[in-house]
Scaffold this motif. Sequence first.
Motif, short mmCIF file in Angstrom:
data_model
loop_
_atom_site.label_atom_id
_atom_site.label_comp_id
_atom_site.label_asym_id
_atom_site.label_seq_id
_atom_site.Cartn_x
_atom_site.Cartn_y
_atom_site.Cartn_z
N ALA A 77 0.83 -1.21 0.00
CA ALA A 77 0.00 0.00 0.00
C ALA A 77 0.86 1.26 0.00
CB ALA A 77 -0.94 0.00 1.20
N ALA A 78 1.97 1.23 0.72
CA ALA A 78 2.88 2.39 0.74
C ALA A 78 3.51 2.61 -0.62
CB ALA A 78 3.96 2.18 1.81
N ALA A 79 3.84 1.54 -1.32
CA ALA A 79 4.52 1.64 -2.61
C ALA A 79 3.57 1.85 -3.78
CB ALA A 79 5.36 0.38 -2.85
N VAL A 80 2.41 1.20 -3.73
CA VAL A 80 1.52 1.15 -4.89
C VAL A 80 0.16 1.78 -4.62
CG1 VAL A 80 0.36 -0.45 -6.49
CG2 VAL A 80 2.67 -0.94 -5.70
N GLY A 81 -0.30 1.75 -3.39
CA GLY A 81 -1.66 2.17 -3.08
C GLY A 81 -2.54 0.93 -3.05
N GLY A 82 -3.82 1.10 -3.27
CA GLY A 82 -4.75 -0.02 -3.18
C GLY A 82 -5.13 -0.63 -4.50
N ALA A 83 -4.62 -0.10 -5.60
CA ALA A 83 -5.02 -0.59 -6.92
C ALA A 83 -4.27 -1.86 -7.29
CB ALA A 83 -4.75 0.48 -7.97
N THR A 84 -5.02 -2.89 -7.65
CA THR A 84 -4.41 -4.16 -8.08
C THR A 84 -4.82 -4.53 -9.50
OG1 THR A 84 -6.23 -5.38 -7.05
CG2 THR A 84 -4.23 -5.08 -5.73
N GLY A 85 -5.51 -3.64 -10.18
CA GLY A 85 -5.92 -3.93 -11.55
C GLY A 85 -6.79 -5.16 -11.61
N ARG A 86 -6.54 -5.98 -12.63
CA ARG A 86 -7.32 -7.22 -12.80
C ARG A 86 -6.71 -8.40 -12.07
NH1 ARG A 86 -7.58 -6.62 -19.23
NH2 ARG A 86 -5.38 -6.63 -18.77
N ALA A 87 -5.59 -8.17 -11.40
CA ALA A 87 -4.90 -9.28 -10.71
C ALA A 87 -5.77 -9.85 -9.60
CB ALA A 87 -3.57 -8.79 -10.14
N LEU A 88 -5.69 -11.14 -9.46
CA LEU A 88 -6.35 -11.85 -8.37
C LEU A 88 -5.56 -11.56 -7.09
CD1 LEU A 88 -8.61 -14.09 -8.13
CD2 LEU A 88 -6.73 -15.70 -8.08
N VAL A 89 -6.25 -11.25 -6.01
CA VAL A 89 -5.57 -10.96 -4.74
C VAL A 89 -5.85 -12.10 -3.76
CG1 VAL A 89 -5.39 -9.37 -2.79
CG2 VAL A 89 -5.75 -8.47 -5.11
N ALA A 90 -4.76 -12.72 -3.29
CA ALA A 90 -4.88 -13.85 -2.36
C ALA A 90 -4.14 -13.51 -1.06
CB ALA A 90 -4.28 -15.11 -2.99
N VAL A 91 -4.77 -13.84 0.06
CA VAL A 91 -4.19 -13.55 1.37
C VAL A 91 -4.12 -14.83 2.20
CG1 VAL A 91 -4.99 -11.16 1.36
CG2 VAL A 91 -6.40 -12.92 2.43
N ILE A 92 -3.20 -14.82 3.17
CA ILE A 92 -2.94 -16.02 3.97
C ILE A 92 -4.00 -16.27 5.04
CG2 ILE A 92 -1.48 -14.94 5.73
CD1 ILE A 92 0.42 -17.44 5.28
N GLY A 93 -4.70 -15.22 5.46
CA GLY A 93 -5.70 -15.42 6.51
C GLY A 93 -6.46 -14.15 6.84
N PRO A 94 -7.31 -14.22 7.85
CA PRO A 94 -8.22 -13.12 8.16
C PRO A 94 -7.54 -11.83 8.63
CG PRO A 94 -8.42 -14.85 9.80
CD PRO A 94 -7.53 -15.38 8.70
N VAL A 95 -6.45 -11.92 9.34
CA VAL A 95 -5.76 -10.71 9.80
C VAL A 95 -5.17 -9.97 8.60
CG1 VAL A 95 -3.88 -9.82 11.23
CG2 VAL A 95 -5.31 -11.70 12.07
N THR A 96 -4.60 -10.71 7.68
CA THR A 96 -4.04 -10.11 6.48
C THR A 96 -5.15 -9.58 5.58
OG1 THR A 96 -2.15 -11.60 6.65
CG2 THR A 96 -2.49 -10.52 4.52
N ALA A 97 -6.27 -10.30 5.50
CA ALA A 97 -7.42 -9.83 4.72
C ALA A 97 -7.94 -8.51 5.27
CB ALA A 97 -8.53 -10.89 4.73
N ALA A 99 -6.24 -6.26 6.92
CA ALA A 99 -5.26 -5.22 6.59
C ALA A 99 -5.43 -4.78 5.14
CB ALA A 99 -3.84 -5.73 6.83
N ALA A 100 -5.65 -5.73 4.24
CA ALA A 100 -5.85 -5.40 2.82
C ALA A 100 -7.08 -4.52 2.65
CB ALA A 100 -5.96 -6.68 2.00
N ARG A 101 -8.16 -4.93 3.23
CA ARG A 101 -9.41 -4.16 3.08
C ARG A 101 -9.29 -2.76 3.67
NH1 ARG A 101 -11.69 -9.58 4.39
NH2 ARG A 101 -12.30 -10.43 2.37
N ARG A 102 -8.54 -2.63 4.76
CA ARG A 102 -8.31 -1.31 5.36
C ARG A 102 -7.62 -0.36 4.38
NH1 ARG A 102 -6.42 -3.58 9.91
NH2 ARG A 102 -4.27 -3.22 9.33
N HIS A 103 -6.84 -0.93 3.47
CA HIS A 103 -6.12 -0.12 2.48
C HIS A 103 -6.86 -0.08 1.14
CE1 HIS A 103 -2.53 0.87 4.73
NE2 HIS A 103 -2.60 -0.33 5.25
N GLY A 104 -8.09 -0.54 1.13
CA GLY A 104 -8.87 -0.50 -0.10
C GLY A 104 -8.48 -1.56 -1.12
N ILE A 105 -7.81 -2.60 -0.65
CA ILE A 105 -7.39 -3.68 -1.55
C ILE A 105 -8.44 -4.78 -1.49
CG2 ILE A 105 -5.63 -5.43 -2.01
CD1 ILE A 105 -3.61 -3.47 -0.65
N ARG A 106 -8.99 -5.11 -2.64
CA ARG A 106 -10.00 -6.17 -2.76
C ARG A 106 -9.34 -7.52 -2.47
NH1 ARG A 106 -9.30 -6.05 -7.52
NH2 ARG A 106 -8.48 -8.10 -8.02
#
Length: 137
Positions: A77-97, A99-106
């Motif tokens: 998020a610091a380097a790129v922001g929340g934009a991931t384009g069409r890329a699939l976003v996968a997370v290891i678990g609920p705490v990481t999920a 954190a992603a949502r807090r930064h606007g990452i789907r």
Amino acid sequence: LVAAGELRGRRVLLPRAAGARDVLPAGLAALGAAVTEVEAYRAVPELAAGEELRARLERGEVDAVTFASPSAVEGFAAAVGGATGRALVAVIGPVTAEAARRHGIRVDVEAAEHTMPGLVQALCERLAAEPLRSAGV
């Protein structure tokens, strides 16, 4: 699993990242261990690559983005922001999920087993079930 009291009187050295959550040391202490925490490393975002990565995401050149920790999300998020384009976003678990949502990452995929093998398995299963996003299909 460890039974209550099995760690009583044991000394545990816990090398860990700066700013790591207190779940593990608190759990060990609750089982009776004397825990000594040592800051072994700091997660520092690579900001210089952010512009190039953002451009590649926008061009659809990335099929998947994976996050194995909240600190990885923070760095992204610091380097790129929340934009991931069409890329699939996968997370290891609920705490990481979270954190992603807090930064606007789907979040498209969350591993059922919160381990690296679990993350890889969840990502493979999802990618096998749908066409590549970067191909524009």
